[in-house]
Write a protein that holds these residues in place. Structure first.
Motif, PDB file in Angstrom:
ATOM      1  N   LYS A 192       0.841  -1.188   0.000  1.00 33.37           N
ATOM      2  CA  LYS A 192       0.000   0.000   0.000  1.00 33.37           C
ATOM      3  C   LYS A 192       0.880   1.244   0.000  1.00 33.37           C
ATOM      4  N   LEU A 193       0.226   2.402  -0.103  1.00 34.57           N
ATOM      5  CA  LEU A 193       0.965   3.652  -0.160  1.00 34.57           C
ATOM      6  C   LEU A 193       1.731   3.916   1.136  1.00 34.57           C
ATOM      7  N   LEU A 194       1.123   3.571   2.294  1.00 34.63           N
ATOM      8  CA  LEU A 194       1.717   3.891   3.588  1.00 34.63           C
ATOM      9  C   LEU A 194       2.470   2.734   4.234  1.00 34.63           C
ATOM     10  N   THR A 249       5.091  -3.396   7.813  1.00 33.47           N
ATOM     11  CA  THR A 249       6.076  -2.386   8.177  1.00 33.47           C
ATOM     12  C   THR A 249       5.672  -1.070   7.536  1.00 33.47           C
ATOM     13  N   LEU A 250       5.952   0.014   8.218  1.00 34.65           N
ATOM     14  CA  LEU A 250       5.643   1.333   7.674  1.00 34.65           C
ATOM     15  C   LEU A 250       6.733   1.826   6.733  1.00 34.65           C
ATOM     16  N   ILE A 288      -4.161   1.930  11.583  1.00 35.57           N
ATOM     17  CA  ILE A 288      -3.006   2.336  12.386  1.00 35.57           C
ATOM     18  C   ILE A 288      -1.993   3.077  11.522  1.00 35.57           C
ATOM     19  N   ALA A 289      -1.749   2.562  10.319  1.00 29.69           N
ATOM     20  CA  ALA A 289      -0.781   3.221   9.435  1.00 29.69           C
ATOM     21  C   ALA A 289      -1.220   4.643   9.084  1.00 29.69           C
ATOM     22  N   LYS A 290      -2.502   4.823   8.785  1.00 37.48           N
ATOM     23  CA  LYS A 290      -3.007   6.145   8.411  1.00 37.48           C
ATOM     24  C   LYS A 290      -2.926   7.139   9.573  1.00 37.48           C
ATOM     25  N   ASN A 291      -3.081   6.620  10.782  1.00 32.91           N
ATOM     26  CA  ASN A 291      -3.136   7.492  11.959  1.00 32.91           C
ATOM     27  C   ASN A 291      -1.948   7.271  12.886  1.00 32.91           C
ATOM     28  N   TYR A 292      -0.862   6.743  12.326  1.00 31.64           N
ATOM     29  CA  TYR A 292       0.232   6.258  13.178  1.00 31.64           C
ATOM     30  C   TYR A 292       0.844   7.351  14.046  1.00 31.64           C
TER      31      TYR A 292
END
Length: 897
Positions: free
Chosen positions: A257-259, A287-288, A384-388
């Motif tokens: 994904k993008l993030l 992983t981010l 979580i990734a979007k709002n990490y």
């Protein structure tokens, strides 16, 4: 068995401490003469230097590999009410109790130890097997991380595992663990911060089925380094079900994904019944770092990089193992963070699978609450990734706020970390929103009123959960409209007198932890009937409850029992306070009369000149079990509760202090060994060489102290149960017995030192026991914290270092920090909201005994606020002409001259 033989053979010790040099000898030396009058010393002989150390600020408790302190550590690092995942002392994730088995204990364990009082020949988690033989790292699946470090032409491979490092340290700062890895020959600084989002007042974002590993790398050399972070996660979905059925396939799928990048771990089946299994679902390993390389299965993949991880894992049974490789070039002095998310989605709550707890009926135990917001582990990881950054920063801000205090580090740890129980399978939250808790993991169902009425942590940290439980369960599912009875465990159970009284007090607390009075207004008709139920149990109308009814010691006691009588008085006093707020004059007067009569008679008839007792029913005598003339740990529990919700005194200070001093004299022991050797039969929650407060002692040396000696519940009386001990510690702190409170709390803290057992698992009738969250009450008492959201009132009266004090606080819609500086000529205080907001109409502080306020200046966000003030003794109450709303980054200061 060797350890148990040692403990069993331990007799009188010349001095008290644990049997290794790492623990200081805190008391003694003792001789046989100290035990002539009783099986415990009246003079505790505590070391003055050790006592002084309890007050010191100190530093975060840090356990280390070289001191052999990592093996038992298991800090919960998943979301609340989502199952249980531990991070171990060396940073490895273990336990993985996320598959809805609801087994007894985090791991069910039995030992061949006989307990005559309970008529059993072997013990399990209920009797304290994991206290006797603590669990070490165990897991149903393979998961881990490693580092491949290249400098010049040399490559070093190191797992994040204690075996691969000279030193590993673990910092106890729940909800964020900090693990550091040291190799004296390696020019790389390595640490991991393990956590799940934990934001007080935000149960939704704190209740995600996920854990996060934030790995920090810093190049300490003068040349560049190439570092690969290797991570893996085995797909073991349906790992229990596969023992009976194998009609499914485990599949891993790479998703980019993008993030973030990651691998979805799934199980495919055409069998619809399997989709209902408790261990059915999916996981996601992400992983981010968008430059990472993902491998679906390191065992079968033709990816040329798969071997790097394949060599690190054990031979698999065919279950696919997802792999992630994240590569970094680090220049000299450069630092980087590599963040990993492991999420799970095992939606099926099932208390009956495989013939489990069939005697239990739970109306809405179907799916986890997180299924209301997410449809897969992938969607959890995506959120979580979007709002990490927000989730991480708020979690870390709470950690910093909690530990940024003048209170001792160890004290902040012990009074707070027991809330980690709600991040284990001890608690659930159903899709309906209902919060549900075992007493301890897999043991004794249904948010038991006579256990959870001791616990204060959840109400202060996630007030919406407790408020909903009072309304949905105690005044809903578990409420009898005809009588006002509140059932012990929700559905289809009877009453408990202490549970009923304690729950009325909790209702008042939940009202206080609300921003308005809507909760009280909605529920007042049921609340006042619940109070009347308590009053109705006073058969002879003397203000002292005397109806035999089940209590938290699992028996029907006859007569007038001080701890139950006092708790009922406190409950009716809370009812009176709520009636006053509702302008219900008739009930206000009725409740007041009961409280006045009960308090007067309790002091007149249940106080033996030194402590409060149990007066038997004259028609029954001592044929049934009771505490009678013994010194019982909860004898002034009602007064303790009254302090927690700012109800003032229900018992005189003189008699209350005498009772608490008797508990210190007769029940607290720097070493419980001699006592439990003479009074065997209790469960294993404290051992020889450890300090604690015994539930009941017999100062009068009565021949038949507990009545029916054949009752199995008699075994409780010679135990140390930390939830009860925390209750006494909180009361001692509130009454000014600061030293005794700290000693008792530290005794519990040292019993759970990581060298001996898991610091995060206080055991009583199974693991992560709910009553242990009473520890938060000691923190409340230490701050002298009082709060009433609907009235817009907050107050502080610090018991430790009031001349220079700082501590966190939580309110209905936010949290922050309070600090004060006090000397004989001035008083200054600062209040800062770190998250959310506080609506304020009245503020109280405690001045020095020789101070008289002449002028009060209040400034909020650089604006002077008009106020009025009045002083009663040392209490200075400051009222605002208009309600003030304080938001984050709008500091408030008070200067009193």
């Amino acid at each position: 068995m060797e350890r148990r033989k040692f403990l069993k053979s331990t007799g009188l010790l010349s001095a008290t401490g644990f049997f290794t040099s790492r623990f200081p000898l805190i008391a003694g030396p003792f001789t046989k003469d100290d035990f002539l009058q009783a099986h415990f010393p009246f003079d505790k002989k505590l070391d003055p230097e050790w006592i002084q150390s309890l007050y010191e600020r100190g530093n975060a408790t840090t356990y280390s590999k070289t001191k052999n302190e990592l093996r038992y550590i298991g800090m919960p690092v998943g979301g609340i009410c989502c199952g249980g995942v531990y991070v171990g002392g060396d940073g490895r994730l273990w336990l993985w109790d996320i598959f809805n088995q609801n087994q007894l204990g985090v791991i069910t364990k039995t030992l061949p130890v006989s307990l005559e009082s309970f008529n059993i020949k072997e013990i399990n988690n209920v009797e304290g097997t994991l206290y006797l033989e603590p669990l070490t790292e165990t897991s149903p699946l393979q998961q881990g991380f490693a580092l491949s470090i290249k400098q010049d032409e040399t490559t070093v491979l190191k797992r994040l595992h204690e075996d691969d490092w000279d030193e590993v340290t673990f910092e106890v700062t729940y909800p964020v663990a900090v693990i550091k890895y040291i190799d004296k020959n390696l020019p790389l600084e390595v640490s991991v911060k393990a956590f799940s989002p934990f934001i007080p007042g935000n149960a939704k974002d704190s209740g995600m089925p996920a854990t996060i590993q934030s790995i920090s790398l810093k190049n300490l050399s003068e040349t560049s380094l190439e570092v690969e972070v290797l991570g893996w996660l085995e797909n073991k979905l349906l790992f229990n079900t596969e023992k009976q059925q194998a009609d499914f396939e485990r599949i891993n799928k790479v998703e980019e994904k993008l993030l973030y990048k990651g691998i979805a771990l799934q199980c495919a089946t055409t069998n619809k019944e399997l989709e209902k299994a408790p261990d059915y679902g999916n996981m996601f390993f992400a992983t981010l770092s968008t430059n990472a390389h993902c491998i679906d299965d390191v065992n079968t993949s033709k990816d040329p990089l798969a071997f790097k991880i394949k060599d690190l894992v054990k031979t698999s049974d065919g279950s696919p193992i997802a792999g992630i490789i994240d590569s970094h070039h680090l220049n000299p002095g450069q630092e980087t963070l590599v963040d990993f998310i492991i999420s799970w989605y095992t939606p099926n709550v099932d208390f009956y699978y495989k013939g489990g707890h069939k005697d239990m009926t739970v109306t809405d135990a179907d799916f986890h609450y997180y299924t209301k917001h997410f449809d897969s582990a992938t969607s959890v990881a995506n959120y979580i990734a979007k709002n990490y950054q927000s989730l991480k920063s708020q979690t870390f801000l709470w950690k910093e706020t909690w530990y940024d205090s003048t209170l001792p580090w160890w004290f902040l740890e012990r009074t707070f970390l027991n809330i980690s129980a709600i991040a284990t399978s001890s608690t659930h939250r159903f899709q309906s929103g209902r919060y549900y808790a075992w007493e301890g993991v897999g043991c004794c169902h249904g948010n038991c009123t006579h256990v959870y009425q001791y616990a204060h942590a959840v109400s202060r940290i996630f007030p919406e959960l407790e408020r909903d439980t009072r309304e949905r369960v105690d005044l809903g599912i578990g409420y009898d409209d005809a009588t006002g009875m509140i059932r012990i465990r929700g559905e289809k159970t009877g009453p408990s007198i202490d549970g009923q009284a304690g729950t009325i007090l909790r209702i008042y607390r939940e009202h206080q932890m609300n921003s308005d009075n809507a909760f009280l207004k909605r529920n007042w008709p049921k609340i006042k009937k619940a109070v009347l139920f308590v009053i109705a149990q006073d058969k002879n109308k003397d203000g002292m409850e005397d109806t035999p009814m089940e209590n938290t010691l699992d028996a029907l006691w006859h007569g007038e029992i001080s701890w139950i009588v006092g708790l009922c008085i406190a409950a009716v006093r809370a009812g009176q306070a709520m009636a006053e707020e509702m302008n219900d004059t008739n009930f206000t007067n009725q409740y007041r009369q009961y409280v006045e009569k009960g308090s007067k008679n309790m002091e007149a008839y249940l106080f033996n000149g030194e402590y409060f007792i149990h007066r038997p029913d004259p028609t029954v005598g001592k044929k049934e079990i009771g505490s009678f003339n013994t010194c019982h740990i909860d004898q002034v529990y009602g007064q303790c509760w009254a302090w927690q919700v700012n109800l003032g005194r229900i018992l005189s200070k003189e008699k209350t202090m005498s009772a608490l001093q008797a508990l210190w004299k007769y029940n607290y022991m720097p070493d419980v060994g001699p006592y439990i050797k003479k009074h065997p039969g209790g469960r294993f929650y404290a051992l020889a060489g450890e300090g604690g407060m015994i539930m009941n002692t017999n100062p009068e040396n009565d021949v038949n102290p507990y009545g029916n000696a054949k009752a199995w519940q008699v075994g409780y009386f010679s135990e140390c149960m930390s939830g009860f001990e925390h209750q006494v510690a909180s009361h001692m702190m509130a009454e000014g017995m600061h030293e005794e409170s700290l000693v008792l709390t530290r005794s519990i803290h040292d019993r759970y030192h990581a060298y001996k057992r898991n610091p995060f698992n206080e055991v009583e009738c199974s693991d992560h026991y709910g009553r242990t969250m009473a520890s938060y009450g000691t923190f409340i008492s230490a701050c002298g914290f009082t709060y009433h959201g609907p009235k817009g009132y907050i107050g502080f009266s610090p018991k430790l270092t009031p001349e220079n004090f700082k501590a966190p606080f939580t309110v209905a819609e936010g949290w922050g920090t309070f600090s004060q500086q006090r000397d004989e000529n001035s008083f200054n205080a600062q209040l800062e909201i770190k998250h959310g907001k506080l609506t304020l109409k009245k503020f109280s502080v405690d001045l020095d005994k020789n101070q008289k306020a002449n002028n009060v200046e209040v400034i909020i966000d650089k604006k002077v606020i008009a106020n009025n003030f009045k002083q009663t003794d040392t209490l200075c109450e400051i009222s605002f002409n208009d309600a003030a709303e304080i938001n984050a980054n709008q500091p408030m200061s008070i200067a009193i001259s």
